[in-house]
Scaffold this motif. Structure first.
Motif, PDB file in Angstrom:
ATOM      1  N   PRO A  97      13.857 -43.974 -18.306  1.00  0.00           N
ATOM      2  CA  PRO A  97      15.059 -44.791 -18.469  1.00  0.00           C
ATOM      3  C   PRO A  97      14.768 -46.285 -18.331  1.00  0.00           C
ATOM      4  O   PRO A  97      14.067 -46.699 -17.408  1.00  0.00           O
ATOM      5  CB  PRO A  97      15.972 -44.327 -17.330  1.00  0.00           C
ATOM      6  CG  PRO A  97      15.180 -43.393 -16.491  1.00  0.00           C
ATOM      7  CD  PRO A  97      13.785 -43.340 -16.983  1.00  0.00           C
ATOM      8  N   TRP A 151      24.255 -49.701 -16.867  1.00  0.00           N
ATOM      9  CA  TRP A 151      23.633 -48.376 -17.028  1.00  0.00           C
ATOM     10  C   TRP A 151      23.923 -47.413 -15.889  1.00  0.00           C
ATOM     11  O   TRP A 151      23.676 -46.227 -16.016  1.00  0.00           O
ATOM     12  CB  TRP A 151      22.126 -48.502 -17.245  1.00  0.00           C
ATOM     13  CG  TRP A 151      21.301 -48.846 -16.034  1.00  0.00           C
ATOM     14  CD1 TRP A 151      21.453 -49.938 -15.241  1.00  0.00           C
ATOM     15  CD2 TRP A 151      20.188 -48.105 -15.502  1.00  0.00           C
ATOM     16  NE1 TRP A 151      20.502 -49.934 -14.245  1.00  0.00           N
ATOM     17  CE2 TRP A 151      19.713 -48.818 -14.390  1.00  0.00           C
ATOM     18  CE3 TRP A 151      19.542 -46.921 -15.862  1.00  0.00           C
ATOM     19  CZ2 TRP A 151      18.624 -48.384 -13.609  1.00  0.00           C
ATOM     20  CZ3 TRP A 151      18.465 -46.488 -15.098  1.00  0.00           C
ATOM     21  CH2 TRP A 151      18.019 -47.220 -13.987  1.00  0.00           C
ATOM     22  N   THR A 152      24.490 -47.919 -14.774  1.00  0.00           N
ATOM     23  CA  THR A 152      24.780 -47.005 -13.661  1.00  0.00           C
ATOM     24  C   THR A 152      26.217 -46.457 -13.711  1.00  0.00           C
ATOM     25  O   THR A 152      26.588 -45.650 -12.873  1.00  0.00           O
ATOM     26  CB  THR A 152      24.570 -47.709 -12.304  1.00  0.00           C
ATOM     27  OG1 THR A 152      25.419 -48.856 -12.253  1.00  0.00           O
ATOM     28  CG2 THR A 152      23.136 -48.142 -12.115  1.00  0.00           C
ATOM     29  N   PRO A 188      29.324 -44.195 -14.337  1.00  0.00           N
ATOM     30  CA  PRO A 188      29.487 -42.784 -14.682  1.00  0.00           C
ATOM     31  C   PRO A 188      29.901 -42.651 -16.148  1.00  0.00           C
ATOM     32  O   PRO A 188      30.763 -43.400 -16.613  1.00  0.00           O
ATOM     33  CB  PRO A 188      30.621 -42.321 -13.760  1.00  0.00           C
ATOM     34  CG  PRO A 188      30.615 -43.285 -12.624  1.00  0.00           C
ATOM     35  CD  PRO A 188      30.170 -44.600 -13.202  1.00  0.00           C
ATOM     36  N   VAL A 245      27.450 -42.850 -18.455  1.00  0.00           N
ATOM     37  CA  VAL A 245      26.172 -43.210 -19.087  1.00  0.00           C
ATOM     38  C   VAL A 245      25.154 -42.178 -18.613  1.00  0.00           C
ATOM     39  O   VAL A 245      24.882 -42.069 -17.413  1.00  0.00           O
ATOM     40  CB  VAL A 245      25.710 -44.630 -18.686  1.00  0.00           C
ATOM     41  CG1 VAL A 245      24.365 -44.946 -19.332  1.00  0.00           C
ATOM     42  CG2 VAL A 245      26.762 -45.656 -19.061  1.00  0.00           C
ATOM     43  N   ILE A 246      24.645 -41.402 -19.547  1.00  0.00           N
ATOM     44  CA  ILE A 246      23.724 -40.327 -19.177  1.00  0.00           C
ATOM     45  C   ILE A 246      22.486 -40.367 -20.059  1.00  0.00           C
ATOM     46  O   ILE A 246      22.486 -41.027 -21.096  1.00  0.00           O
ATOM     47  CB  ILE A 246      24.407 -38.930 -19.294  1.00  0.00           C
ATOM     48  CG1 ILE A 246      24.812 -38.644 -20.739  1.00  0.00           C
ATOM     49  CG2 ILE A 246      25.607 -38.837 -18.361  1.00  0.00           C
ATOM     50  CD1 ILE A 246      25.395 -37.247 -20.946  1.00  0.00           C
ATOM     51  N   GLY A 247      21.459 -39.697 -19.649  1.00  0.00           N
ATOM     52  CA  GLY A 247      20.256 -39.617 -20.455  1.00  0.00           C
ATOM     53  C   GLY A 247      20.513 -38.796 -21.711  1.00  0.00           C
ATOM     54  O   GLY A 247      21.372 -37.903 -21.708  1.00  0.00           O
ATOM     55  N   CYS A 291      34.367 -46.190 -14.492  1.00  0.00           N
ATOM     56  CA  CYS A 291      33.704 -45.275 -15.417  1.00  0.00           C
ATOM     57  C   CYS A 291      33.500 -45.998 -16.740  1.00  0.00           C
ATOM     58  O   CYS A 291      34.123 -47.019 -16.999  1.00  0.00           O
ATOM     59  CB  CYS A 291      34.575 -44.041 -15.668  1.00  0.00           C
ATOM     60  SG  CYS A 291      34.337 -42.763 -14.441  1.00  0.00           S
ATOM     61  N   LEU A 328      21.323 -53.367 -11.418  1.00  0.00           N
ATOM     62  CA  LEU A 328      20.477 -52.543 -10.565  1.00  0.00           C
ATOM     63  C   LEU A 328      19.255 -52.033 -11.313  1.00  0.00           C
ATOM     64  O   LEU A 328      19.334 -51.671 -12.481  1.00  0.00           O
ATOM     65  CB  LEU A 328      21.272 -51.333 -10.049  1.00  0.00           C
ATOM     66  CG  LEU A 328      22.473 -51.653  -9.165  1.00  0.00           C
ATOM     67  CD1 LEU A 328      23.177 -50.373  -8.763  1.00  0.00           C
ATOM     68  CD2 LEU A 328      22.046 -52.423  -7.927  1.00  0.00           C
ATOM     69  N   ARG A 386      18.500 -47.159  -8.647  1.00  0.00           N
ATOM     70  CA  ARG A 386      19.834 -46.592  -8.477  1.00  0.00           C
ATOM     71  C   ARG A 386      20.008 -45.951  -7.107  1.00  0.00           C
ATOM     72  O   ARG A 386      21.108 -45.930  -6.566  1.00  0.00           O
ATOM     73  CB  ARG A 386      20.097 -45.544  -9.557  1.00  0.00           C
ATOM     74  CG  ARG A 386      19.924 -46.037 -10.957  1.00  0.00           C
ATOM     75  CD  ARG A 386      19.932 -44.906 -11.960  1.00  0.00           C
ATOM     76  NE  ARG A 386      21.225 -44.279 -12.048  1.00  0.00           N
ATOM     77  CZ  ARG A 386      22.045 -44.372 -13.102  1.00  0.00           C
ATOM     78  NH1 ARG A 386      21.672 -45.046 -14.173  1.00  0.00           N
ATOM     79  NH2 ARG A 386      23.192 -43.772 -13.097  1.00  0.00           N
ATOM     80  N   ARG A 409      29.186 -43.119  -9.128  1.00  0.00           N
ATOM     81  CA  ARG A 409      28.066 -42.603  -9.918  1.00  0.00           C
ATOM     82  C   ARG A 409      28.394 -41.178 -10.363  1.00  0.00           C
ATOM     83  O   ARG A 409      29.187 -40.489  -9.727  1.00  0.00           O
ATOM     84  CB  ARG A 409      26.783 -42.569  -9.093  1.00  0.00           C
ATOM     85  CG  ARG A 409      26.316 -43.924  -8.573  1.00  0.00           C
ATOM     86  CD  ARG A 409      25.669 -44.757  -9.667  1.00  0.00           C
ATOM     87  NE  ARG A 409      25.353 -46.087  -9.172  1.00  0.00           N
ATOM     88  CZ  ARG A 409      24.310 -46.385  -8.400  1.00  0.00           C
ATOM     89  NH1 ARG A 409      23.463 -45.441  -8.060  1.00  0.00           N
ATOM     90  NH2 ARG A 409      24.099 -47.611  -7.998  1.00  0.00           N
ATOM     91  N   GLY A 410      27.708 -40.748 -11.404  1.00  0.00           N
ATOM     92  CA  GLY A 410      27.861 -39.371 -11.874  1.00  0.00           C
ATOM     93  C   GLY A 410      26.525 -38.847 -12.338  1.00  0.00           C
ATOM     94  O   GLY A 410      25.475 -39.366 -11.942  1.00  0.00           O
ATOM     95  N   MET A 411      26.549 -37.840 -13.197  1.00  0.00           N
ATOM     96  CA  MET A 411      25.291 -37.285 -13.690  1.00  0.00           C
ATOM     97  C   MET A 411      24.514 -38.334 -14.478  1.00  0.00           C
ATOM     98  O   MET A 411      25.091 -39.091 -15.244  1.00  0.00           O
ATOM     99  CB  MET A 411      25.588 -36.103 -14.610  1.00  0.00           C
ATOM    100  CG  MET A 411      24.326 -35.501 -15.194  1.00  0.00           C
ATOM    101  SD  MET A 411      24.664 -34.148 -16.334  1.00  0.00           S
ATOM    102  CE  MET A 411      24.987 -35.041 -17.831  1.00  0.00           C
ATOM    103  N   PHE A 412      23.211 -38.377 -14.278  1.00  0.00           N
ATOM    104  CA  PHE A 412      22.401 -39.272 -15.099  1.00  0.00           C
ATOM    105  C   PHE A 412      21.276 -38.518 -15.809  1.00  0.00           C
ATOM    106  O   PHE A 412      21.275 -38.399 -17.018  1.00  0.00           O
ATOM    107  CB  PHE A 412      21.847 -40.430 -14.265  1.00  0.00           C
ATOM    108  CG  PHE A 412      21.063 -41.412 -15.089  1.00  0.00           C
ATOM    109  CD1 PHE A 412      21.679 -42.104 -16.127  1.00  0.00           C
ATOM    110  CD2 PHE A 412      19.713 -41.628 -14.860  1.00  0.00           C
ATOM    111  CE1 PHE A 412      20.952 -42.990 -16.927  1.00  0.00           C
ATOM    112  CE2 PHE A 412      18.990 -42.514 -15.650  1.00  0.00           C
ATOM    113  CZ  PHE A 412      19.621 -43.195 -16.676  1.00  0.00           C
TER     114      PHE A 412
END
Lengths: 485, 91
Positions: free
Chosen positions: A138, A144-145, A147, A149-151, A251, A397, A400, B43-46
């Motif tokens: 990442p 990018w932190t 919620p 935003v996911i891989g 979010c 950040l 994380r 924060r949530g799933m990353f």
């Protein structure tokens, strides 16, 4: 104040179960499964471990829902069938099992400390094969932190193992760089999940793609299928663009994108905002998971085309540490084909090293060279960004886990921290539960800004516990008397 | 699809499919379910594959990674939402 990281579950007074084998294989993805079959075929006693609930790794991840459209894909079948063959051969498969410590003893044998569903196990093995796979690499960007935003890999995993929907309301944006994005778009199409935008840094030209498929014509049908599925996803394709910001209060709400100029920098004058976004799945490529091999002290090399730091192996899959072998993405990114082949090679070599009759598979060695060549040519079409694609605001950040800002890292570098390890000690970046796996690429990119190359920055050698582990389990494993003092 | 099961999410009883990754449930119902340690940011799933620990949540009184855990009948999930309203600490 940051709280202790190991308070997941504590079973005071627990005793570790000792398990014996000739060869322990860590990771049951395509590489680990192939290694297991090859090794067990020679008569060696094999234990195969995996963190997840079912073997398969990321490539062959097993759906959890009976009505999933992914229950019978070739990749899913591959792992299911390999697992059945391994079980028939008497291979012990430990799932939901996480290795948190590994050591080589003076007598040449290995010990692995394992946490499995609240229990401690110590594995005695004559040889170890690290088939630990790869993870996303990442790169931090503003927002990018948030919620939502996911891989990119996380999106794929959720679609394949969940209900087929990502969950959040709003539009979905898939972004980043590399051919994996097409595989994820294909997953969206197969799951029937809407994909609204595809934002890709680079779209290789026809001439470049032609060169690749002239050298590897057998791979063309797969690529054409990917492109057809990408079209079927109906995603709006923004080529030569990148995400410059994720926007939202608590979010994700919107995503800002901008076209890349000839200098590779985003042209902010032409930036625009995609509104009403619930999920941004973003991926700039992968990196080998090398915590097990770095802890054991094997030699590692660095090659951006292989995902950064990777475990070095010889043609037989052996590492610089006798008795330790590595297979699959641990030795550098390449995908499922090199993984399967290098797994088979390492499985045979590990068995041979322990005295089992196992001739080298010359066909596999040759096929591996060819599969690696395809992977290298493919990777060359999408060079992984080594620097941060855009300058980060001071408050963004990098780490994380510990909420460490880019400005804290820049200050540490200015004060003389010139290695990843020094930055970690000065700022705590990399000391949290992820142990630097997530912030590593960002940290190395900030060091690059200051003129420190990735090789000079080095990697954080992993140490006990490789993964956050309940203290009672660590204590039970370490009290087992299986470790050299 | 198998028979739905009942679980408790922040005190509310909900029906979900059995064996579902908890990330699937939380992404839909409480996407920012954790608070970061220093900034108390949501924060949530990353990473979604057990390596980043951003998705940690309380299940039956124990901390666990939502991406590695699956729904079981009767399980009680507590997110930062409930801990915050109860005046509790953070993960």
């Amino acid at each position: 104040m940051s709280e202790p990281q190991t308070h997941f579950r504590t079973d005071e007074g627990a005793v570790a179960q000792i398990l014996d084998c000739d060869i322990a294989i860590v990771g049951a993805g395509p590489a680990g499964l192939a290694a297991g079959e090859a090794a067990a075929g020679t008569g060696a006693r094999v234990i195969l471990l995996d963190t997840f609930a079912a073997p398969g790794g990321q490539y062959s991840m097993q759906p959890t829902q009976g009505d999933s459209p992914f229950t019978d894909t070739p990749a899913v079948r591959l792992a299911r069938e390999a697992t059945a063959r391994l079980a028939a051969r008497g291979v012990q498969i430990l799932t939901r099992a996480e290795v948190f410590h590994a050591a080589k003893r003076q007598d040449g044998s290995f010990r692995l400390a394992v946490s499995q569903q609240g229990a401690a196990r110590v594995i005695r093995a004559g040889a170890v094969i690290a088939a630990t796979g790869a993870m996303e690499r990442p790169l931090p960007f503003p927002g990018w932190t948030l919620p939502g935003v996911i891989g990119a890999g996380a999106a794929q995993r959720l679609l394949k193992t969940g209900t087929g929907s990502l969950g959040p309301q709003g539009k979905t944006v898939l972004a980043g760089s590399g051919p994996f994005l097409f595989a994820v778009a294909q997953t969206f199409a197969k799951a029937g999940a809407p994909l609204d935008h595809l934002v890709e840094m680079r779209r290789p030209g026809v001439r470049e793609a032609l060169g690749l498929f002239l050298a590897h014509p057998s791979r063309l049908p797969e690529a054409l299928r990917l492109m057809a599925d990408l079209k079927a996803s109906r995603a709006r394709r923004h080529s030569g663009h990148m995400v410059t910001r994720a926007l939202g209060t608590t979010c994700l709400e919107a995503v800002e994108i901008a076209p890349l100029g000839p200098d590779g920098q985003p042209g902010m004058a032409a930036a625009r905002v995609l509104d009403g976004v619930g999920t941004l799945a973003i991926g700039y490529g992968f990196q080998p998971v090398v915590d097990l091999t770095t802890q054991l002290g094997a030699d590692h090399g660095h090659d951006p085309a292989l995902g950064g730091f990777y475990c070095q192996t010889g043609a037989d899959g052996g590492t610089s540490l006798a008795g330790l072998y590595a297979a699959g993405e641990t030795c550098g990114l390449g995908g499922a084909n090199p993984a399967r082949l290098s797994g088979r090679i390492a499985g045979l070599s590990a068995a041979r090293g322990l005295g089992f009759a196992a001739a080298p598979d010359e066909t596999a060695i040759k096929a591996l060279r060819r599969a690696r060549d395809f992977a290298a040519r493919l990777a060359a079409l999408w060079p992984a960004p080594q620097r941060l694609p855009l300058s980060l605001p001071p408050d963004e950040l990098i780490c994380r886990c510990e909420d460490v800002r880019v400005t804290d890292i820049r200050a540490a570098i200015q004060d003389g921290a010139r290695e990843a390890m020094a930055v970690k000690l000065w700022t705590r970046a990399g000391m949290g539960p992820c142990q630097g796996r997530i912030c590593g690429a960002g940290l190395s990119a900030v060091l690059e800004e200051a003129g420190v190359t990735a090789i000079a920055a080095g990697y954080n050698r992993a140490h006990l516990p490789l993964r956050p582990t309940p203290i009672g389990i660590v204590r039970a494993a370490m009290a087992s008397g299986e470790w050299d003092i | 699809m198998s028979q739905p099961i009942r679980i408790t999410l922040d005190g509310d009883e909900i029906e979900v499919a059995p064996d579902l990754p908890l990330t699937s449930i939380l992404m839909e119902r409480a996407p920012g379910w954790r608070e970061s340690p220093r900034l108390q940011a949501r924060r949530g799933m990353f990473c979604g594959m057990g390596l980043c620990f951003e998705c940690v949540v309380e299940v039956d009184g124990q901390w666990t990674r939502a991406c590695m855990e699956r729904s079981r009948s009767g399980m009680e999930i507590r997110t930062a939402d409930q801990r915050r309203s109860a005046g509790g600490g953070h993960v």
